[in-house]
Design a protein around this motif. Sequence first.
Motif, PDB file in Angstrom:
ATOM      1  N   THR A 114      86.957  54.834  62.035  1.00 21.28           N
ATOM      2  CA  THR A 114      85.712  53.472  62.313  1.00 21.28           C
ATOM      3  C   THR A 114      86.402  52.423  62.897  1.00 21.28           C
ATOM      4  OG1 THR A 114      85.049  54.321  59.861  1.00 21.28           O
ATOM      5  CG2 THR A 114      83.825  52.827  60.791  1.00 21.28           C
ATOM      6  N   THR A 169      82.158  57.243  56.182  1.00 20.10           N
ATOM      7  CA  THR A 169      81.230  58.517  55.276  1.00 20.10           C
ATOM      8  C   THR A 169      82.198  59.154  54.485  1.00 20.10           C
ATOM      9  OG1 THR A 169      79.560  58.184  56.965  1.00 20.10           O
ATOM     10  CG2 THR A 169      78.701  59.844  54.896  1.00 20.10           C
ATOM     11  N   VAL A 184      79.386  53.331  61.651  1.00 23.28           N
ATOM     12  CA  VAL A 184      79.742  54.593  60.665  1.00 23.28           C
ATOM     13  C   VAL A 184      80.131  55.535  61.516  1.00 23.28           C
ATOM     14  CG1 VAL A 184      78.621  56.271  58.814  1.00 23.28           C
ATOM     15  CG2 VAL A 184      77.859  53.976  59.283  1.00 23.28           C
ATOM     16  N   THR A 185      81.110  56.709  60.813  1.00 27.29           N
ATOM     17  CA  THR A 185      81.883  57.550  60.528  1.00 27.29           C
ATOM     18  C   THR A 185      82.534  58.737  60.175  1.00 27.29           C
ATOM     19  OG1 THR A 185      83.900  56.734  61.223  1.00 27.29           O
ATOM     20  CG2 THR A 185      83.480  56.078  63.843  1.00 27.29           C
ATOM     21  N   ALA A 202      75.373  59.601  58.454  1.00 26.70           N
ATOM     22  CA  ALA A 202      75.745  58.359  59.036  1.00 26.70           C
ATOM     23  C   ALA A 202      73.696  57.306  58.951  1.00 26.70           C
ATOM     24  CB  ALA A 202      75.904  58.337  60.630  1.00 26.70           C
ATOM     25  N   TRP A 207      73.117  49.053  65.445  1.00 21.71           N
ATOM     26  CA  TRP A 207      74.458  50.362  64.486  1.00 21.71           C
ATOM     27  C   TRP A 207      74.326  51.011  65.639  1.00 21.71           C
ATOM     28  CZ3 TRP A 207      71.920  54.928  65.886  1.00 21.71           C
ATOM     29  CH2 TRP A 207      70.286  54.958  65.731  1.00 21.71           C
ATOM     30  N   TYR A 254      77.349  54.848  65.282  1.00 23.43           N
ATOM     31  CA  TYR A 254      77.328  56.022  64.775  1.00 23.43           C
ATOM     32  C   TYR A 254      78.449  57.333  64.944  1.00 23.43           C
ATOM     33  CZ  TYR A 254      73.838  59.323  64.636  1.00 23.43           C
ATOM     34  OH  TYR A 254      73.152  60.212  64.747  1.00 23.43           O
ATOM     35  N   SER A 260      77.971  57.312  71.373  1.00 14.11           N
ATOM     36  CA  SER A 260      78.458  56.023  69.940  1.00 14.11           C
ATOM     37  C   SER A 260      78.547  54.696  71.217  1.00 14.11           C
ATOM     38  CB  SER A 260      79.178  56.543  69.827  1.00 14.11           C
ATOM     39  OG  SER A 260      79.437  58.218  68.588  1.00 14.11           O
TER      40      SER A 260
END
Length: 201
Positions: free
Chosen positions: A19, A80, A120-121, A127, A150, A152, A173
């Motif tokens: 992340t 996550t 987020v990853t 996500a 955001w 992800y 991403s």
Amino acid sequence: MKALFISCTLKPSPAPSNTEALAAVVADALQERGVTVEHVRLADLDVPPGVQTDMGDGDAWPGVHERLLDAEILVVVTPTWLGRPSSIAQRMLERMDAMLSETAENGTPVAYNRVAGVVVTGNEDGAHHVISEIGGALGDIGYTVPGQAWTYWNQGPGPGAEYPETEHGHEWSHSTGRLMAHNLHAVATALAAQPVPPPQS
């Protein structure tokens, strides 16, 4: 202008974080706009559970709290796990709960006039749920969460390669991460010029 990236990976340093690798795209885009960027990995610090700013001897959170108050931009970076934010991310939010009752000298809640976003990853889905949980909590605390603040990455359903092991989805991403940086900087700049005033009693 300063940005603080708080990494909620479960891995202590020097283990690489997937992340954080994606968050670097956002950090680079902010630096291109003249923002000073600082990184904190909570797994490297002794942050006990609680809902106070200072839990006593050995608590490393007060130092993080000081950095939060020194930054106009906050980026929460979390993997996550089981479709949810990491346990460290949850602990971070619980410690930030104390900010609800903290005010600046002029009476403005300390999180006002600051912006926040989420990276987020995960090699599993979830996500959007993670983003909504963290973004919602930061809004409760008083941060302004701009639209599309955001980015992800996830592999898709089921187990699979991790972020650094594949180019799958990177272009989206990364472009979303650069847009995130643009929006965070733009709204932080607007709030600096026209801050939210203290609440009227």
